[in-house]
Write an enzyme that holds these catalytic residues in place. Structure first.
Site, PDB file in Angstrom:
ATOM      1  N   HIS A   1      -8.301 -63.366  33.726  1.00 29.99           N
ATOM      2  CA  HIS A   1      -7.638 -62.084  33.997  1.00 29.99           C
ATOM      3  C   HIS A   1      -8.520 -61.135  34.811  1.00 29.99           C
ATOM      4  O   HIS A   1      -8.285 -59.931  34.815  1.00 29.99           O
ATOM      5  CB  HIS A   1      -7.200 -61.408  32.698  1.00 29.99           C
ATOM      6  CG  HIS A   1      -6.330 -62.275  31.845  1.00 29.99           C
ATOM      7  ND1 HIS A   1      -5.056 -62.638  32.218  1.00 29.99           N
ATOM      8  CD2 HIS A   1      -6.563 -62.871  30.646  1.00 29.99           C
ATOM      9  CE1 HIS A   1      -4.524 -63.414  31.284  1.00 29.99           C
ATOM     10  NE2 HIS A   1      -5.412 -63.575  30.323  1.00 29.99           N
TER      11      HIS A   1
ATOM     12  N   ARG B   1      -9.059 -44.398  38.596  1.00 26.79           N
ATOM     13  CA  ARG B   1     -10.405 -44.432  39.177  1.00 26.79           C
ATOM     14  C   ARG B   1     -10.352 -45.203  40.483  1.00 26.79           C
ATOM     15  O   ARG B   1      -9.305 -45.750  40.862  1.00 26.79           O
ATOM     16  CB  ARG B   1     -11.376 -45.139  38.223  1.00 26.79           C
ATOM     17  CG  ARG B   1     -10.899 -46.532  37.815  1.00 26.79           C
ATOM     18  CD  ARG B   1     -11.937 -47.303  37.048  1.00 26.79           C
ATOM     19  NE  ARG B   1     -11.391 -48.490  36.405  1.00 26.79           N
ATOM     20  CZ  ARG B   1     -11.159 -49.657  36.990  1.00 26.79           C
ATOM     21  NH1 ARG B   1     -11.381 -49.793  38.287  1.00 26.79           N
ATOM     22  NH2 ARG B   1     -10.686 -50.679  36.305  1.00 26.79           N
TER      23      ARG B   1
ATOM     24  N   LYS C   1      -1.969 -48.130  27.367  1.00 24.81           N
ATOM     25  CA  LYS C   1      -0.929 -48.820  28.138  1.00 24.81           C
ATOM     26  C   LYS C   1       0.464 -48.636  27.543  1.00 24.81           C
ATOM     27  O   LYS C   1       1.450 -48.572  28.273  1.00 24.81           O
ATOM     28  CB  LYS C   1      -1.268 -50.306  28.248  1.00 24.81           C
ATOM     29  CG  LYS C   1      -2.525 -50.593  29.068  1.00 24.81           C
ATOM     30  CD  LYS C   1      -2.764 -52.087  29.178  1.00 24.81           C
ATOM     31  CE  LYS C   1      -3.972 -52.393  30.045  1.00 24.81           C
ATOM     32  NZ  LYS C   1      -5.228 -51.927  29.458  1.00 24.81           N
TER      33      LYS C   1
ATOM     34  N   GLU D   1       3.749 -58.393  25.948  1.00 23.21           N
ATOM     35  CA  GLU D   1       4.589 -58.407  27.145  1.00 23.21           C
ATOM     36  C   GLU D   1       5.088 -59.809  27.436  1.00 23.21           C
ATOM     37  O   GLU D   1       4.432 -60.803  27.084  1.00 23.21           O
ATOM     38  CB  GLU D   1       3.797 -57.919  28.367  1.00 23.21           C
ATOM     39  CG  GLU D   1       3.488 -56.446  28.365  1.00 23.21           C
ATOM     40  CD  GLU D   1       2.754 -56.025  29.622  1.00 23.21           C
ATOM     41  OE1 GLU D   1       2.641 -54.815  29.831  1.00 23.21           O
ATOM     42  OE2 GLU D   1       2.293 -56.899  30.384  1.00 23.21           O
TER      43      GLU D   1
END
Length: 662
Positions: free
Chosen positions: A235, A297, A116, A200
């Site tokens: 999440h 994907r 990421k 973040e």
């Protein structure tokens, strides 16, 4: 088009790929572990090859075994599904080196988006907006907490590899950061083999909106509009919809163009999803969305996109992997109607969505215009080895209101017995006022947790019907006197029978009184409920209570019954007369494993004093980490497990004694 493909996955996605391949005349090869010998995907495929033990690391995650299986079957290509090896660049590379086609993006594209932190840097260079945060290489805890402080709390710690909510923790205060970082790193290492994280800014009122993209080998890229995946727990997505409520054409265009730029930046081929987080504190705005990650994907929630776009995304995958161009241009794609998908899991929402196991002794899905993507059948078991997904239920209608009504009705008509499920939670969530009004956000489920997840006690109607079932009143619903089926009750006086019902942690005592024909009264201490048993002529059971008729269905087993009434599921259990009862299950002194799993960390020693709520043992089970806490204040009298031990459900992990006990 290929003549034979191997599917390197299991469960509902393997079954879904098989159905499209069969329609296209492509033969399929399934792979299976010891735990999946009789699984649904194995039965559906044209042939199947055993690849190892139940543990995913010894079967579905073994690149070598899967490629050998493809060679044995003379398959031309491998479809990875999602999860497992679907975003593993080394696997994609190994497939190509073996002379096979990987039905997905190139290894280079997967690597570009696999971490990421690197992906965000790449997106910044491509002009795609990213969430403010730290995406660098340094991983020292002290440095990371400094970065979190400069971003300003709350922050989100995220594993740089993988997805699915693994290795992710929200942190609201600096004091909580060290423990959250440790847990996120540990979970990331276990799930992805990489414990590096990024930090973040956590948006207070965010929406999770993603764009489906597709690219071909000729350099063409299109997007197939957005999905709103804001309803999440731990999440992980719960209910998804397409299109996103409140989306303007201006913002749709901006997000779609950003997603296409992201795909072009890595020369993307095949199906992919670009995930954005949108700050909706002032409504949806084309300058307030940020890139989070790209999933290289097919996504679990792809059916809602198929429903509104009128396409088969697996067919597109097969055609593009075979070298064909995209079936449609951007101008030829349009949104038709509205779609919702709900994920039905074996889990207990009232216990923090704890995954559940069990045998699906009764499984019924709604008839009509409802799409069911399932990887299990009635009689199959939900095991601790894999994700506890039972099925995905997808509905489509001309507008959001009609689609949402259809979703609620379809969930109410779904029946599952043999394992605890999230069905009642999904039904309540579909009616939640903010979601119903088209105002979802990623914090909604947490904010409304009590209303959405609290265990509901059976109402009077359910108790009365269950009591009659226990008394045998439903044994002959054919117009004859029910007492013929009830055996030798008392010969003189009022014909009645005492019944004790057990549900959850409660019980109810009552007396079932026969009134003749199909009429009963169920008497509790403070009320009496009149009940008439009926049939609708087609064999379906109906009941009349206080002048109101309802359809009722039930499933009985030796250990209890599951009652389906008015869209709710009620579980009643029967006590085992040989069970030691309270003495044998003294939960106040014993820490019990809630399910089979691996003991990851033991945080206490024998003789150590602990406080109620203190973390004692951390387990890993069914793709999630469980923290087990002290039931009360006390002293650890004995430890029965160590780190690395595999434990069974209900196993005693440790014993506590009061602090003042010698």
């Amino acid at each position: 088009m290929f003549s034979k493909i191997l599917i390197a996955n299991r469960g509902e996605i393997a079954c879904r790929i098989i159905r499209t391949a069969r329609r296209l005349g492509v033969r399929t090869v399934a792979v299976y572990s010891d735990a999946d010998i009789g699984a649904m995907h194995v039965a559906l495929a044209d042939e199947a090859i055993h690849i190892g033990a139940a543990a995913a690391g010894e079967s579905y995650l073994s690149k070598e075994r899967i490629i050998v299986a493809a060679g044995r079957a003379n398959a031309e290509a491998i479809h990875p599904g999602y999860g497992f090896l679907s975003e593993n660049a080394d696997f994609a590379e190994a497939v190509e080196k073996a002379g096979l086609v990987f039905i997905g993006p190139s290894p280079g594209s997967i690597r570009a988006m696999g971490l990421k932190d690197a992906a965000k840097a790449l997106m910044e260079r491509a002009g795609v907006p990213v969430v403010p945060g730290y995406h660098g290489e340094r991983q020292e805890p002290g440095f990371l907490i400094e970065q979190a402080g400069s971003i300003c709390f709350p922050v989100l710690i995220k594993a740089r590899a993988g997805g699915g909510g693994k290795g992710m923790r929200r942190v609201d205060r600096p004091d909580d950061f060290p423990a959250a970082l440790e847990a996120a790193k540990r979970e990331a290492k276990s799930a992805f083999g990489d414990d590096a994280v990024l930090i973040e800014k956590y948006l207070i009122q965010p929406r999770h909106i993603e764009i489906q993209v597709f690219g071909d080998s000729q350099g063409n890229v299109v997007h197939l509009f957005e999905r709103d995946c804001s309803l999440q727990r731990r999440h992980q997505k719960v209910i998804e919809e397409a299109p996103a409520p409140g989306m303007t054409q201006e913002m749709r265009s901006a997000m779609g163009e950003a997603a296409v730029r992201a795909a072009r930046a890595i020369d993307y081929r095949g199906a992919g999803t670009v995930e954005f987080i949108a700050d909706v504190s002032n409504g949806l705005s084309p300058d307030h969305f940020f890139f989070m990650e790209m999933n290289t994907r097919l996504q679990v929630e792809h059916p809602v996109t198929e429903a509104i776009a009128g396409v088969d995304l697996v067919e597109w995958q097969l055609r593009i992997a075979g070298g064909e161009p995209l079936p449609k241009t951007q101008a030829e794609l349009a949104i038709n109607g509205w779609a919702f998908e709900a994920r039905i899991y074996a889990e207990d929402p009232s216990r923090g969505f704890l995954p559940a196991t069990g045998t699906l002794s009764h499984l019924r899905f709604p008839d009509g215009d409802v799409r069911i993507d399932a990887g299990v059948r009635e009689g199959d078991s939900i095991t601790p080895h894999y994700d506890p997904l039972i099925a995905k239920l997808t509905v489509h209608a001309p507008d959001r209101q009609a689609a949402l009504a259809r979703l609620t009705r379809a969930l109410e008509q779904t029946q599952v017995a043999g394992a605890t499920t999230n069905l009642d939670f999904l039904i309540r969530l579909s009616r939640q006022p903010d979601f119903f009004a088209g105002r979802p956000d990623t914090g909604l489920i947490d904010r409304e947790a009590e209303a959405l997840t609290s265990a509901q006690q059976p109402d009077d109607a359910a108790l009365a019907i269950a009591a009659i079932v226990e008394a045998g009143g439903f044994a002959r619903l054919d117009g004859s006197d029910p007492w013929h089926a009830l055996g030798a009750w008392q010969l003189w006086g009022e014909m009645s029978r005492p019944v004790t019902l057990h549900f959850g942690s409660g019980q109810a005592n009552c007396r079932v009184i026969a009134k003749g024909g199909q009429l009963f009264s169920v008497a509790f201490d403070d009320r009496t409920i009149p009940v008439r048993l009926m049939a609708d002529g087609n064999g379906a059971r109906r009941v009349e209570i206080d002048g109101r008729q309802s359809s009722v269905d039930m499933f009985e087993a030796s250990h209890g019954m599951t009652l389906f009434l008015d869209g709710r599921t009620h579980h009643f259990h029967r006590l085992d007369p040989l069970d030691g009862g309270e003495e044998a299950t003294a939960g106040g002194d014993r820490l019990i494993a809630p399910m089979p799993g691996l003991v990851k960390i033991v945080r206490v020693r024998e003789g150590e004093a602990v406080a109620k709520g203190q973390a004692l043992i951390i387990m890993e089970a069914m793709k999630m980490e469980l923290t087990l806490t002290a039931m009360r204040d006390g002293v650890v009298e004995s430890l029965h497990v160590g780190e690395g031990d595999q434990t069974s459900e209900s196993a005693v992990l440790l014993l506590l004694r009061p602090e003042d006990t010698a």
